[in-house]
Write a protein that holds these residues in place. Structure first.
Motif, PDB file in Angstrom:
ATOM      1  N   ASP A  92       0.846  -1.190   0.000  1.00  0.00           N
ATOM      2  CA  ASP A  92       0.000   0.000   0.000  1.00  0.00           C
ATOM      3  C   ASP A  92       0.883   1.242   0.000  1.00  0.00           C
ATOM      4  O   ASP A  92       1.869   1.318   0.738  1.00  0.00           O
ATOM      5  CB  ASP A  92      -0.912   0.033   1.233  1.00  0.00           C
ATOM      6  CG  ASP A  92      -2.086  -0.923   1.105  1.00  0.00           C
ATOM      7  OD1 ASP A  92      -2.556  -1.141  -0.027  1.00  0.00           O
ATOM      8  OD2 ASP A  92      -2.517  -1.455   2.139  1.00  0.00           O
ATOM      9  N   LEU A  93       0.519   2.185  -0.857  1.00  0.00           N
ATOM     10  CA  LEU A  93       1.203   3.472  -0.884  1.00  0.00           C
ATOM     11  C   LEU A  93       0.642   4.331   0.243  1.00  0.00           C
ATOM     12  O   LEU A  93      -0.505   4.142   0.664  1.00  0.00           O
ATOM     13  CB  LEU A  93       0.995   4.135  -2.243  1.00  0.00           C
ATOM     14  CG  LEU A  93       1.597   3.327  -3.412  1.00  0.00           C
ATOM     15  CD1 LEU A  93       1.014   3.780  -4.745  1.00  0.00           C
ATOM     16  CD2 LEU A  93       3.108   3.439  -3.417  1.00  0.00           C
ATOM     17  N   GLN A  94       1.429   5.262   0.744  1.00  0.00           N
ATOM     18  CA  GLN A  94       0.980   6.109   1.851  1.00  0.00           C
ATOM     19  C   GLN A  94      -0.278   6.869   1.439  1.00  0.00           C
ATOM     20  O   GLN A  94      -0.321   7.485   0.370  1.00  0.00           O
ATOM     21  CB  GLN A  94       2.072   7.078   2.263  1.00  0.00           C
ATOM     22  CG  GLN A  94       1.732   7.851   3.529  1.00  0.00           C
ATOM     23  CD  GLN A  94       2.910   8.670   3.988  1.00  0.00           C
ATOM     24  OE1 GLN A  94       3.280   9.637   3.338  1.00  0.00           O
ATOM     25  NE2 GLN A  94       3.511   8.263   5.098  1.00  0.00           N
ATOM     26  N   LYS A 115      -2.585   0.299  -3.642  1.00  0.00           N
ATOM     27  CA  LYS A 115      -1.291  -0.081  -4.198  1.00  0.00           C
ATOM     28  C   LYS A 115      -1.015   0.574  -5.552  1.00  0.00           C
ATOM     29  O   LYS A 115       0.029   0.312  -6.154  1.00  0.00           O
ATOM     30  CB  LYS A 115      -1.241  -1.606  -4.374  1.00  0.00           C
ATOM     31  CG  LYS A 115      -1.312  -2.392  -3.072  1.00  0.00           C
ATOM     32  CD  LYS A 115      -1.438  -3.875  -3.341  1.00  0.00           C
ATOM     33  CE  LYS A 115      -1.438  -4.770  -2.141  1.00  0.00           C
ATOM     34  NZ  LYS A 115      -1.658  -4.285  -0.847  1.00  0.00           N
ATOM     35  N   SER A 116      -1.924   1.381  -6.063  1.00  0.00           N
ATOM     36  CA  SER A 116      -1.820   1.914  -7.423  1.00  0.00           C
ATOM     37  C   SER A 116      -1.741   3.429  -7.469  1.00  0.00           C
ATOM     38  O   SER A 116      -2.122   4.118  -6.523  1.00  0.00           O
ATOM     39  CB  SER A 116      -3.032   1.473  -8.246  1.00  0.00           C
ATOM     40  OG  SER A 116      -3.027   0.075  -8.406  1.00  0.00           O
ATOM     41  N   ALA A 117      -1.275   3.910  -8.635  1.00  0.00           N
ATOM     42  CA  ALA A 117      -1.206   5.354  -8.867  1.00  0.00           C
ATOM     43  C   ALA A 117      -1.495   5.634 -10.336  1.00  0.00           C
ATOM     44  O   ALA A 117      -1.099   4.860 -11.218  1.00  0.00           O
ATOM     45  CB  ALA A 117       0.175   5.887  -8.487  1.00  0.00           C
ATOM     46  N   GLY A 145       3.174   2.840   2.586  1.00  0.00           N
ATOM     47  CA  GLY A 145       2.260   3.054   3.701  1.00  0.00           C
ATOM     48  C   GLY A 145       2.984   3.113   5.032  1.00  0.00           C
ATOM     49  O   GLY A 145       2.483   3.683   6.001  1.00  0.00           O
ATOM     50  N   ARG A 146       4.168   2.527   5.114  1.00  0.00           N
ATOM     51  CA  ARG A 146       4.981   2.563   6.336  1.00  0.00           C
ATOM     52  C   ARG A 146       5.850   3.809   6.413  1.00  0.00           C
ATOM     53  O   ARG A 146       6.619   3.978   7.351  1.00  0.00           O
ATOM     54  CB  ARG A 146       5.873   1.329   6.410  1.00  0.00           C
ATOM     55  CG  ARG A 146       5.101   0.049   6.556  1.00  0.00           C
ATOM     56  CD  ARG A 146       6.043  -1.129   6.637  1.00  0.00           C
ATOM     57  NE  ARG A 146       5.299  -2.357   6.806  1.00  0.00           N
ATOM     58  CZ  ARG A 146       5.821  -3.555   6.710  1.00  0.00           C
ATOM     59  NH1 ARG A 146       7.116  -3.702   6.451  1.00  0.00           N
ATOM     60  NH2 ARG A 146       5.078  -4.620   6.868  1.00  0.00           N
ATOM     61  N   GLY A 147       5.777   4.649   5.374  1.00  0.00           N
ATOM     62  CA  GLY A 147       6.534   5.899   5.375  1.00  0.00           C
ATOM     63  C   GLY A 147       7.903   5.813   4.731  1.00  0.00           C
ATOM     64  O   GLY A 147       8.677   6.771   4.790  1.00  0.00           O
TER      65      GLY A 147
END
Length: 170
Positions: A92-94, A115-117, A145-147
């Motif tokens: 997962d992206l932030q 998870k996408s952009a 997602g964890r920075g």
């Protein structure tokens, strides 16, 4: 809202197919390989979907387990989607973060969802594709997602031929 829903729908199909080995991916047909870009197609409920895909040549920082990372350009005539770029991470992206795509001296901003952009401004899709066709590599900067700040370098060798091979997707 339409852009976001279109992107979420695209992501769910492609990500579900890739990560879960779902029906679309398991039934995808490899159309060809053009240097560093593969071409694929499958039949969806909305018609044929064609896409080109590549994986990064480099992942930073090297100390992280990045999982499978992809960059797609999709052609979905039944959904009136032509050459839509999409970045997909294994994580997962932030939330609320942006992904930056840089080709040559040009940068493009993507919004994130899970998870996408996708490109923040869909009107820039032709400019990104033109830069990709003219470039030799593409850099992606993202935040997990964890920075964690992450970076990927994709080769653009074969992209033009790959895109031409799905031009007549119907």
């Amino acid at each position: 809202m339409v852009r976001t829903m279109r992107g979420i729908f695209s992501s769910l199909i492609l990500l579900g197919a890739i990560v879960a080995g779902g029906p679309a991916f398991s039934q995808a047909t490899a159309v060809g390989q053009h240097r560093d870009w593969g071409t694929y197609s499958y039949q969806s409920d909305s018609g044929k979907v064609c896409y080109v895909m590549s994986v990064p040549k480099a992942k930073e920082p090297a100390s992280l387990d990045h999982g499978d990372i992809f960059f797609f350009v999709s052609q979905k005539p039944g959904q009136n989607v032509a050459f839509e770029p999409q970045f997909i991470a294994a994580y997962d992206l932030q939330e609320g973060s942006k992904v930056t795509v840089t080709v040559g001296g040009k940068s493009f901003t993507m919004f994130t969802q899970g998870k996408s952009a996708w490109l923040e401004n869909a009107a820039e899709e032709p400019q990104l594709l033109a830069a990709m066709k003219a470039g030799t590599d593409m850099k992606i900067a993202a935040k997990s997602g964890r920075g964690n700040d992450t970076g990927y370098t994709f080769s653009l060798l074969g992209l033009t031929a790959a895109l031409e091979s799905i031009q007549s997707c119907k």
